[in-house]
Design an enzyme around this catalytic site. Structure first.
Site, PDB file in Angstrom:
ATOM      1  N   LYS A  87      -4.505  29.631 -35.099  1.00  0.00           N
ATOM      2  CA  LYS A  87      -3.082  29.248 -35.157  1.00  0.00           C
ATOM      3  C   LYS A  87      -2.298  29.917 -34.032  1.00  0.00           C
ATOM      4  CE  LYS A  87       0.842  27.939 -36.078  1.00  0.00           C
ATOM      5  NZ  LYS A  87       1.310  26.585 -35.894  1.00  0.00           N
ATOM      6  N   VAL A 147       8.700  25.306 -43.212  1.00  0.00           N
ATOM      7  CA  VAL A 147       7.318  24.884 -43.446  1.00  0.00           C
ATOM      8  C   VAL A 147       7.096  24.557 -44.926  1.00  0.00           C
ATOM      9  CG1 VAL A 147       4.920  25.676 -43.447  1.00  0.00           C
ATOM     10  CG2 VAL A 147       6.355  26.027 -41.453  1.00  0.00           C
ATOM     11  N   GLY A 197       8.138  30.343 -50.706  1.00  0.00           N
ATOM     12  CA  GLY A 197       8.816  30.134 -49.433  1.00  0.00           C
ATOM     13  C   GLY A 197       9.193  28.667 -49.286  1.00  0.00           C
ATOM     14  N   CYS A 202       8.549  30.066 -33.464  1.00  0.00           N
ATOM     15  CA  CYS A 202       7.111  30.342 -33.416  1.00  0.00           C
ATOM     16  C   CYS A 202       6.585  30.858 -32.079  1.00  0.00           C
ATOM     17  CB  CYS A 202       6.345  29.079 -33.791  1.00  0.00           C
ATOM     18  SG  CYS A 202       6.601  28.641 -35.511  1.00  0.00           S
ATOM     19  N   LYS A 230       7.402  34.530 -30.944  1.00  0.00           N
ATOM     20  CA  LYS A 230       6.902  35.441 -31.987  1.00  0.00           C
ATOM     21  C   LYS A 230       5.380  35.516 -31.955  1.00  0.00           C
ATOM     22  CE  LYS A 230       6.755  33.608 -36.309  1.00  0.00           C
ATOM     23  NZ  LYS A 230       5.394  33.580 -36.846  1.00  0.00           N
ATOM     24  N   PHE A 287       0.409  23.348 -38.498  1.00  0.00           N
ATOM     25  CA  PHE A 287       0.600  23.020 -37.077  1.00  0.00           C
ATOM     26  C   PHE A 287       1.779  22.084 -36.841  1.00  0.00           C
ATOM     27  CE2 PHE A 287      -3.859  24.271 -37.405  1.00  0.00           C
ATOM     28  CZ  PHE A 287      -3.963  25.180 -36.372  1.00  0.00           C
ATOM     29  N   THR A 335       7.214  35.369 -41.176  1.00  0.00           N
ATOM     30  CA  THR A 335       6.482  36.488 -40.568  1.00  0.00           C
ATOM     31  C   THR A 335       7.144  36.785 -39.211  1.00  0.00           C
ATOM     32  OG1 THR A 335       4.909  34.832 -39.732  1.00  0.00           O
ATOM     33  CG2 THR A 335       4.237  36.096 -41.664  1.00  0.00           C
ATOM     34  N   LYS A 363      15.378  22.350 -29.940  1.00  0.00           N
ATOM     35  CA  LYS A 363      14.852  21.069 -29.472  1.00  0.00           C
ATOM     36  C   LYS A 363      15.608  19.986 -30.221  1.00  0.00           C
ATOM     37  CE  LYS A 363      10.818  19.713 -31.233  1.00  0.00           C
ATOM     38  NZ  LYS A 363       9.438  19.673 -31.793  1.00  0.00           N
TER      39      LYS A 363
HETATM   40  P1  NAD Z   1      11.664  30.326 -43.088  1.00  0.00           P
HETATM   41  O1  NAD Z   1      12.325  31.620 -42.747  1.00  0.00           O
HETATM   42  O2  NAD Z   1      12.381  29.042 -42.847  1.00  0.00           O
HETATM   43  O3  NAD Z   1      11.270  30.348 -44.653  1.00  0.00           O
HETATM   44  C1  NAD Z   1      10.663  31.428 -45.282  1.00  0.00           C
HETATM   45  C2  NAD Z   1      11.215  31.491 -46.709  1.00  0.00           C
HETATM   46  O4  NAD Z   1      10.448  32.431 -47.461  1.00  0.00           O
HETATM   47  C3  NAD Z   1      12.660  31.956 -46.835  1.00  0.00           C
HETATM   48  O5  NAD Z   1      13.444  30.954 -47.445  1.00  0.00           O
HETATM   49  C4  NAD Z   1      12.595  33.229 -47.698  1.00  0.00           C
HETATM   50  O6  NAD Z   1      13.675  33.371 -48.571  1.00  0.00           O
HETATM   51  C5  NAD Z   1      11.304  32.996 -48.448  1.00  0.00           C
HETATM   52  N1  NAD Z   1      10.669  34.197 -49.006  1.00  0.00           N
HETATM   53  C6  NAD Z   1      10.511  35.428 -48.452  1.00  0.00           C
HETATM   54  N2  NAD Z   1       9.823  36.227 -49.292  1.00  0.00           N
HETATM   55  C7  NAD Z   1       9.529  35.497 -50.404  1.00  0.00           C
HETATM   56  C8  NAD Z   1       8.815  35.754 -51.603  1.00  0.00           C
HETATM   57  N3  NAD Z   1       8.247  36.945 -51.830  1.00  0.00           N
HETATM   58  N4  NAD Z   1       8.712  34.772 -52.515  1.00  0.00           N
HETATM   59  C9  NAD Z   1       9.282  33.557 -52.295  1.00  0.00           C
HETATM   60  N5  NAD Z   1       9.960  33.257 -51.171  1.00  0.00           N
HETATM   61  C10 NAD Z   1      10.086  34.207 -50.235  1.00  0.00           C
HETATM   62  O7  NAD Z   1      10.267  30.331 -42.328  1.00  0.00           O
HETATM   63  P2  NAD Z   1       9.419  29.063 -41.809  1.00  0.00           P
HETATM   64  O8  NAD Z   1       9.958  28.576 -40.524  1.00  0.00           O
HETATM   65  O9  NAD Z   1       9.233  28.124 -42.932  1.00  0.00           O
HETATM   66  O10 NAD Z   1       8.029  29.776 -41.474  1.00  0.00           O
HETATM   67  C11 NAD Z   1       7.176  30.258 -42.489  1.00  0.00           C
HETATM   68  C12 NAD Z   1       5.849  30.635 -41.865  1.00  0.00           C
HETATM   69  O11 NAD Z   1       5.234  29.472 -41.291  1.00  0.00           O
HETATM   70  C13 NAD Z   1       5.941  31.649 -40.729  1.00  0.00           C
HETATM   71  O12 NAD Z   1       4.822  32.494 -40.777  1.00  0.00           O
HETATM   72  C14 NAD Z   1       5.893  30.799 -39.484  1.00  0.00           C
HETATM   73  O13 NAD Z   1       5.371  31.482 -38.376  1.00  0.00           O
HETATM   74  C15 NAD Z   1       4.954  29.694 -39.908  1.00  0.00           C
HETATM   75  N6  NAD Z   1       5.138  28.418 -39.207  1.00  0.00           N
HETATM   76  C16 NAD Z   1       6.386  27.947 -38.938  1.00  0.00           C
HETATM   77  C17 NAD Z   1       6.540  26.704 -38.318  1.00  0.00           C
HETATM   78  C18 NAD Z   1       7.902  26.147 -38.011  1.00  0.00           C
HETATM   79  O14 NAD Z   1       7.972  25.126 -37.352  1.00  0.00           O
HETATM   80  N7  NAD Z   1       8.985  26.742 -38.469  1.00  0.00           N
HETATM   81  C19 NAD Z   1       5.419  25.946 -37.985  1.00  0.00           C
HETATM   82  C20 NAD Z   1       4.159  26.449 -38.293  1.00  0.00           C
HETATM   83  C21 NAD Z   1       4.031  27.691 -38.902  1.00  0.00           C
HETATM   84  C1  UDX Z   2       5.514  24.725 -32.270  1.00  0.00           C
HETATM   85  C2  UDX Z   2       4.139  24.048 -32.203  1.00  0.00           C
HETATM   86  O1  UDX Z   2       4.235  22.866 -31.396  1.00  0.00           O
HETATM   87  C3  UDX Z   2       3.638  23.706 -33.595  1.00  0.00           C
HETATM   88  O2  UDX Z   2       2.320  23.189 -33.530  1.00  0.00           O
HETATM   89  C4  UDX Z   2       3.656  24.972 -34.449  1.00  0.00           C
HETATM   90  O3  UDX Z   2       3.234  24.673 -35.756  1.00  0.00           O
HETATM   91  C5  UDX Z   2       5.031  25.586 -34.462  1.00  0.00           C
HETATM   92  O4  UDX Z   2       5.461  25.854 -33.119  1.00  0.00           O
HETATM   93  P1  UDX Z   2       7.988  23.844 -32.623  1.00  0.00           P
HETATM   94  O5  UDX Z   2       8.356  25.195 -32.101  1.00  0.00           O
HETATM   95  O6  UDX Z   2       8.594  23.394 -33.880  1.00  0.00           O
HETATM   96  O7  UDX Z   2       6.405  23.753 -32.810  1.00  0.00           O
HETATM   97  O8  UDX Z   2       8.338  22.727 -31.515  1.00  0.00           O
HETATM   98  P2  UDX Z   2       7.671  22.310 -30.117  1.00  0.00           P
HETATM   99  O9  UDX Z   2       7.751  20.856 -29.990  1.00  0.00           O
HETATM  100  O10 UDX Z   2       6.363  22.933 -29.923  1.00  0.00           O
HETATM  101  O11 UDX Z   2       8.700  22.912 -29.064  1.00  0.00           O
HETATM  102  C6  UDX Z   2       8.855  24.316 -28.882  1.00  0.00           C
HETATM  103  C7  UDX Z   2       9.793  24.574 -27.719  1.00  0.00           C
HETATM  104  O12 UDX Z   2       9.174  24.200 -26.486  1.00  0.00           O
HETATM  105  C8  UDX Z   2      11.098  23.774 -27.793  1.00  0.00           C
HETATM  106  O13 UDX Z   2      12.158  24.587 -27.360  1.00  0.00           O
HETATM  107  C9  UDX Z   2      10.858  22.632 -26.833  1.00  0.00           C
HETATM  108  O14 UDX Z   2      12.045  22.103 -26.308  1.00  0.00           O
HETATM  109  C10 UDX Z   2      10.036  23.338 -25.762  1.00  0.00           C
HETATM  110  N1  UDX Z   2       9.206  22.416 -24.971  1.00  0.00           N
HETATM  111  C11 UDX Z   2       8.236  21.687 -25.566  1.00  0.00           C
HETATM  112  C12 UDX Z   2       9.400  22.335 -23.601  1.00  0.00           C
HETATM  113  O15 UDX Z   2      10.267  23.010 -23.038  1.00  0.00           O
HETATM  114  N2  UDX Z   2       8.604  21.493 -22.881  1.00  0.00           N
HETATM  115  C13 UDX Z   2       7.622  20.747 -23.436  1.00  0.00           C
HETATM  116  O16 UDX Z   2       6.937  20.015 -22.710  1.00  0.00           O
HETATM  117  C14 UDX Z   2       7.425  20.844 -24.825  1.00  0.00           C
END
Ligand code: NAD
Ligand code: UDX
Length: 462
Positions: A219, A14, A10, A275, A278, A161, A90, A338
């Protein structure tokens, strides 16, 4: 256990930044990031990275080609690595049992099956994705039932995080690193192997270890608490608008209480991102599955207030513009969920633009990082008819182009540049009376009022 090579399945928001930072901090480790998506991997190998994050390009430039590699050869990456991170999506399930609430674990399961298929010897599997509590046990069962007899596995939970827009900062200086593992000798060794990677730059006292289920659940609970604060302050923003209080002043006053704290109290047009919603829905589903309807109902209110906040904002625009926005041009500033990210997943702008388009407003959107195609795709996915997009949506190269001939300007993302616009110029460009709807409370309202704008600010009113 000595780790020489790690891989990550992936290469998303992240997997990409997290692995790039590990590679930069641990030059002795080989780090391979593997993804099914060829375009994404090609972008990671180019000068235009698929994820916009401040300073990410520098971190990638430091390590790429040295000890950081991006590839579509998933099997090869797993074979080579002693430790495999799983950072696949996810998303909320859109079909079948649990549709609209449960996490869709199909990508997790498919990753686990691929790992099982090609593994030999001992490997540590690290859940980086956010997943429902007890998923580690499902992963372990799949791995053990499908692998060669010589393969053995330890499964760890190591949720991420980071927040988008500050990903590199958060990865470099995390509040904590959480590692969940089994309370067995093998589990302890695996936890220590992962902890010692982070210890290259994170102080040991910030690396905390728990059992697997606590780690997985923490988480989702962290995201639930953070989003709950936003829905709490957003609910109060409505009361402030009704009473003449100012939500910024209220947030400041309550945030100075050390038990409450000042962060995550910014009222907004609604939280977005991939996030919060979801994970809240997932929490609600989990509580229902464990027969805890009262707990489920409690957390579902956080989502309800967020949805209400977005539609309340649209209602305010329509009412203020004399109860009709038909064919009126509305400049929308910001589409990302954001500032400092190009991510539009679940952004409040989708709901606001969709609902304004359904009112037949003409929408002129400007965002510094989101592409025109990205905006169009999100609105199509939200159910806006293609013909309506063709006739009523314009994507503009800057805020001035968007404001030209506009009846109103709506700020949906808190990009810094919006607070520093040339407002006298914008006022000249707009139809009068020129309305401003500040969904982020970031504009210089005193200046705007002197210029003759009619200003509505979230949590303050008109
Ligand atoms: P994303 O959709 O940006 O990336 C996921 C990637 O996984 C995609 O590029 C997809 O092609 C790939 N993928 C799917 N199946 C695969 C496989 N079998 N082998 C290899 N690659 C594969 O998702 P993301 O935002 O990076 O989030 C990933 C996870 O981390 C999620 O569970 C999410 O909830 C969690 N998370 C996200 C954030 C965030 O800020 N985006 C923060 C903390 C946790
Ligand atoms: C969030 C969590 O902060 C992070 O720890 C986790 O790993 C992934 O989910 P993210 O969604 O990337 O991170 O950004 P975040 O800064 O949390 O903002 C989420 C949303 O809340 C944005 O739309 C932001 O504009 C909004 N927000 C945030 C508010 O409206 N008010 C606030 O005071 C803070």
């Amino acid at each position: 256990m000595k780790i020489n090579t790690i891989c990550c399945l992936g290469a998303g928001y992240v997997g990409g930044p997290t692995m790039a930072l590990i590679a930069a901090k641990c030059p002795h480790l080989k780090v391979i990031v593997a993804d099914l998506n060829e375009r994404r991997i090609a972008a990671w190998n180019s000068d235009t990275l698929p994820v916009y994050e401040p300073d990410l390009d520098k971190v990638v430039a430091e390590a790429r080609g040295r000890n950081l590699h991006f590839t579509t050869d998933i099997r090869g990456a797993i074979v080579e690595a002693e430790m495999v991170f799983v950072s696949v999506g996810t998303p909320t399930k859109s079909y079948g049992i649990g549709a609209g609430r449960a996490a869709d674990l199909c990508y997790i399961e498919s990753a686990a099956r691929t790992i099982a298929e090609v593994s030999q010897g001992h490997k540590i599997i690290v859940e980086k994705s956010t997943i429902p509590v007890k998923t580690a046990s499902a992963i372990k069962t799949i791995l053990e039932a499908n692998s060669s007899p010589s393969a053995t596995f330890e499964v760890l939970s190591n949720p991420e995080f980071l927040a988008e827009g500050t990903a590199i900062e958060d990865l470099e200086d995390p509040d904590r690193i959480l590692i969940g593992g089994e309370n067995t000798p093998g589990g302890h060794l695996a936890v220590e192997a992962l902890a010692s990677i982070y210890a290259n730059w994170v102080p040991r006292e910030r690396i905390i270890t728990t059992n697997l289920w606590s780690s997985e659940l923490s988480k989702i609970v962290a995201n639930a608490f953070l989003s709950q604060r936003i829905s709490s302050i957003n609910s109060i923003s409505a009361l402030c608008e009704a009473t003449g209080a100012d939500v910024k002043e209220v947030a400041r006053a309550i945030g100075m209480d050390q038990r409450i704290g000042p962060r995550f109290l910014r009222a907004s047009v609604g939280f977005g991102g991939s996030c919060f919603q979801k994970d809240l829905l997932n929490l609600v589903y989990l509580c229902e599955s464990f027969h805890l309807p009262e707990v489920a109902e409690y957390w579902s209110q956080v989502v309800k207030i967020n949805d209400w906040q977005k539609s309340r904002f649209v209602g305010r625009i329509v009412r203020t513009l004399f109860n009709t926005v038909t064919n009126k041009r509305i400049a929308v500033l910001g589409f990302a969920f954001k500032k400092d990210t190009n991510d539009t997943r679940e952004t409040a702008a989708i709901n606001v633009c969709r609902d304004l388009l359904r009112e037949r407003a003409r929408i002129a959107v400007y965002d510094p990082q989101v592409t025109a195609d990205g905006i169009r795709q999100e609105l199509l996915a939200a159910g806006v008819e293609p013909a309506l997009l063709d006739s009523h949506l314009e994507i503009c190269p800057d805020a001035y182009a968007a404001s030209e001939g506009a009846h109103a300007l709506a700020v949906l993302t808190e990009w810094d540049e919006f607070a520093a616009l040339d407002f006298p110029r914008i006022h000249t460009l707009m139809v009068k009376p020129a309305f401003v709807f500040d969904g982020r409370a970031i504009l210089p309202h005193d200046e705007l009022q002197v210029l003759g704008f009619e200003c509505f600010t979230i949590g303050k009113g008109l």
